[in-house]
Design a protein around this motif. Structure first.
Motif, PDB file in Angstrom:
ATOM      1  N   PHE A  34       0.878  -1.159   0.000  1.00 42.49           N
ATOM      2  CA  PHE A  34       0.000   0.000   0.000  1.00 42.49           C
ATOM      3  C   PHE A  34       0.918   1.211   0.000  1.00 42.49           C
ATOM      4  O   PHE A  34       1.787   1.334   0.864  1.00 42.49           O
ATOM      5  CB  PHE A  34      -0.913   0.026   1.235  1.00 42.49           C
ATOM      6  CG  PHE A  34      -1.946  -1.045   1.231  1.00 42.49           C
ATOM      7  CD1 PHE A  34      -3.088  -0.915   0.461  1.00 42.49           C
ATOM      8  CD2 PHE A  34      -1.784  -2.191   1.986  1.00 42.49           C
ATOM      9  CE1 PHE A  34      -4.060  -1.907   0.441  1.00 42.49           C
ATOM     10  CE2 PHE A  34      -2.742  -3.185   1.978  1.00 42.49           C
ATOM     11  CZ  PHE A  34      -3.876  -3.049   1.204  1.00 42.49           C
ATOM     12  N   VAL A  35       0.730   2.064  -0.990  1.00 43.27           N
ATOM     13  CA  VAL A  35       1.514   3.286  -1.105  1.00 43.27           C
ATOM     14  C   VAL A  35       0.552   4.445  -0.863  1.00 43.27           C
ATOM     15  O   VAL A  35      -0.441   4.588  -1.581  1.00 43.27           O
ATOM     16  CB  VAL A  35       2.166   3.396  -2.504  1.00 43.27           C
ATOM     17  CG1 VAL A  35       2.964   4.678  -2.629  1.00 43.27           C
ATOM     18  CG2 VAL A  35       3.049   2.173  -2.778  1.00 43.27           C
ATOM     19  N   ILE A  36       0.844   5.238   0.156  1.00 41.46           N
ATOM     20  CA  ILE A  36      -0.042   6.335   0.525  1.00 41.46           C
ATOM     21  C   ILE A  36       0.756   7.634   0.493  1.00 41.46           C
ATOM     22  O   ILE A  36       1.621   7.868   1.348  1.00 41.46           O
ATOM     23  CB  ILE A  36      -0.650   6.118   1.923  1.00 41.46           C
ATOM     24  CG1 ILE A  36      -1.326   4.750   2.000  1.00 41.46           C
ATOM     25  CG2 ILE A  36      -1.630   7.242   2.256  1.00 41.46           C
ATOM     26  CD1 ILE A  36      -1.629   4.276   3.395  1.00 41.46           C
ATOM     27  N   PHE A  37       0.480   8.442  -0.528  1.00 40.05           N
ATOM     28  CA  PHE A  37       1.118   9.747  -0.700  1.00 40.05           C
ATOM     29  C   PHE A  37       0.020  10.789  -0.824  1.00 40.05           C
ATOM     30  O   PHE A  37      -0.930  10.605  -1.578  1.00 40.05           O
ATOM     31  CB  PHE A  37       1.979   9.795  -1.962  1.00 40.05           C
ATOM     32  CG  PHE A  37       3.187   8.890  -1.947  1.00 40.05           C
ATOM     33  CD1 PHE A  37       3.693   8.352  -0.785  1.00 40.05           C
ATOM     34  CD2 PHE A  37       3.832   8.590  -3.125  1.00 40.05           C
ATOM     35  CE1 PHE A  37       4.812   7.521  -0.788  1.00 40.05           C
ATOM     36  CE2 PHE A  37       4.953   7.772  -3.148  1.00 40.05           C
ATOM     37  CZ  PHE A  37       5.441   7.240  -1.980  1.00 40.05           C
ATOM     38  N   LEU A  43      12.024   0.419  -3.807  1.00 40.76           N
ATOM     39  CA  LEU A  43      10.967   1.386  -3.511  1.00 40.76           C
ATOM     40  C   LEU A  43      11.209   2.083  -2.172  1.00 40.76           C
ATOM     41  O   LEU A  43      11.007   3.295  -2.045  1.00 40.76           O
ATOM     42  CB  LEU A  43       9.598   0.708  -3.541  1.00 40.76           C
ATOM     43  CG  LEU A  43       9.115   0.262  -4.920  1.00 40.76           C
ATOM     44  CD1 LEU A  43       7.868  -0.606  -4.798  1.00 40.76           C
ATOM     45  CD2 LEU A  43       8.869   1.452  -5.829  1.00 40.76           C
ATOM     46  N   TYR A  44      11.656   1.329  -1.179  1.00 36.51           N
ATOM     47  CA  TYR A  44      11.946   1.940   0.118  1.00 36.51           C
ATOM     48  C   TYR A  44      13.147   2.876   0.051  1.00 36.51           C
ATOM     49  O   TYR A  44      13.159   3.925   0.704  1.00 36.51           O
ATOM     50  CB  TYR A  44      12.131   0.875   1.201  1.00 36.51           C
ATOM     51  CG  TYR A  44      10.832   0.387   1.765  1.00 36.51           C
ATOM     52  CD1 TYR A  44       9.957   1.257   2.412  1.00 36.51           C
ATOM     53  CD2 TYR A  44      10.463  -0.944   1.673  1.00 36.51           C
ATOM     54  CE1 TYR A  44       8.748   0.819   2.935  1.00 36.51           C
ATOM     55  CE2 TYR A  44       9.260  -1.399   2.191  1.00 36.51           C
ATOM     56  CZ  TYR A  44       8.413  -0.513   2.826  1.00 36.51           C
ATOM     57  OH  TYR A  44       7.227  -0.950   3.348  1.00 36.51           O
ATOM     58  N   LYS A  45      14.157   2.528  -0.723  1.00 36.57           N
ATOM     59  CA  LYS A  45      15.300   3.435  -0.903  1.00 36.57           C
ATOM     60  C   LYS A  45      14.827   4.754  -1.506  1.00 36.57           C
ATOM     61  O   LYS A  45      15.237   5.831  -1.057  1.00 36.57           O
ATOM     62  CB  LYS A  45      16.350   2.804  -1.828  1.00 36.57           C
ATOM     63  CG  LYS A  45      17.156   1.708  -1.202  1.00 36.57           C
ATOM     64  CD  LYS A  45      18.172   1.198  -2.223  1.00 36.57           C
ATOM     65  CE  LYS A  45      18.866  -0.039  -1.767  1.00 36.57           C
ATOM     66  NZ  LYS A  45      19.801  -0.564  -2.778  1.00 36.57           N
ATOM     67  N   ASP A  88       7.692  11.054  -6.741  1.00 37.30           N
ATOM     68  CA  ASP A  88       7.215  11.014  -8.128  1.00 37.30           C
ATOM     69  C   ASP A  88       7.681   9.753  -8.859  1.00 37.30           C
ATOM     70  O   ASP A  88       6.934   9.151  -9.617  1.00 37.30           O
ATOM     71  CB  ASP A  88       7.637  12.273  -8.894  1.00 37.30           C
ATOM     72  CG  ASP A  88       9.140  12.528  -8.846  1.00 37.30           C
ATOM     73  OD1 ASP A  88       9.823  12.033  -7.924  1.00 37.30           O
ATOM     74  OD2 ASP A  88       9.638  13.235  -9.745  1.00 37.30           O
ATOM     75  N   ILE A  89       8.898   9.317  -8.594  1.00 39.28           N
ATOM     76  CA  ILE A  89       9.412   8.087  -9.214  1.00 39.28           C
ATOM     77  C   ILE A  89       8.645   6.880  -8.695  1.00 39.28           C
ATOM     78  O   ILE A  89       8.246   5.997  -9.469  1.00 39.28           O
ATOM     79  CB  ILE A  89      10.926   7.932  -8.977  1.00 39.28           C
ATOM     80  CG1 ILE A  89      11.682   9.083  -9.647  1.00 39.28           C
ATOM     81  CG2 ILE A  89      11.414   6.577  -9.482  1.00 39.28           C
ATOM     82  CD1 ILE A  89      13.160   9.132  -9.325  1.00 39.28           C
ATOM     83  N   ILE A  90       8.405   6.842  -7.398  1.00 37.26           N
ATOM     84  CA  ILE A  90       7.649   5.733  -6.810  1.00 37.26           C
ATOM     85  C   ILE A  90       6.242   5.688  -7.411  1.00 37.26           C
ATOM     86  O   ILE A  90       5.777   4.625  -7.814  1.00 37.26           O
ATOM     87  CB  ILE A  90       7.562   5.876  -5.275  1.00 37.26           C
ATOM     88  CG1 ILE A  90       8.947   5.765  -4.657  1.00 37.26           C
ATOM     89  CG2 ILE A  90       6.614   4.823  -4.683  1.00 37.26           C
ATOM     90  CD1 ILE A  90       9.016   6.201  -3.194  1.00 37.26           C
ATOM     91  N   THR A  91       5.596   6.837  -7.476  1.00 42.91           N
ATOM     92  CA  THR A  91       4.238   6.906  -8.026  1.00 42.91           C
ATOM     93  C   THR A  91       4.191   6.366  -9.447  1.00 42.91           C
ATOM     94  O   THR A  91       3.285   5.604  -9.800  1.00 42.91           O
ATOM     95  CB  THR A  91       3.720   8.356  -7.985  1.00 42.91           C
ATOM     96  OG1 THR A  91       3.705   8.791  -6.624  1.00 42.91           O
ATOM     97  CG2 THR A  91       2.318   8.459  -8.558  1.00 42.91           C
TER      98      THR A  91
END
Length: 98
Positions: free
Chosen positions: A60-63, A81-83, A91-94
């Protein structure tokens, strides 16, 4: 310095973490039972930005209050992803989890 923390579903929590804490958490989660097999990392900027991973590699990614569910392919992808999260590359993760 940006405020951040890691928390396990089993209750463990640590503030001001680095990449080593994430590597340890990934190792720990692989040996946990399914009920406690999750942890999340939060990086607090103007908002709280969180990635939660479960033992089955679902995330779950919550931004900015928006939640995205994502299925990672392996633990290397989760680590990456954590790094990016610790580097505040939201923005890269999204773009990766769409």
């Amino acid at each position: 310095m940006t405020e951040n923390y890691i928390q396990y579903a089993s209750g463990y929590q640590k503030d001001n973490i680095d990449e080593e804490d994430i590597v340890k958490a990934i190792s720990d989660i692989q040996s946990m039972d399914d009920e406690h097999g999750a942890f999340w990392v939060s990086v607090i900027t103007d908002d709280e930005n969180v990635i939660e991973v479960n033992k089955d590699l679902s995330l779950f990614v919550i931004f900015e209050g928006q939640q995205t569910r994502y299925q990672a392919t392996d633990w290397n992808e989760v680590t990456e992803l954590y790094k990016l999260l610790l580097l505040e590359k939201f923005d890269i993760i999204t773009s990766k989890v769409k």
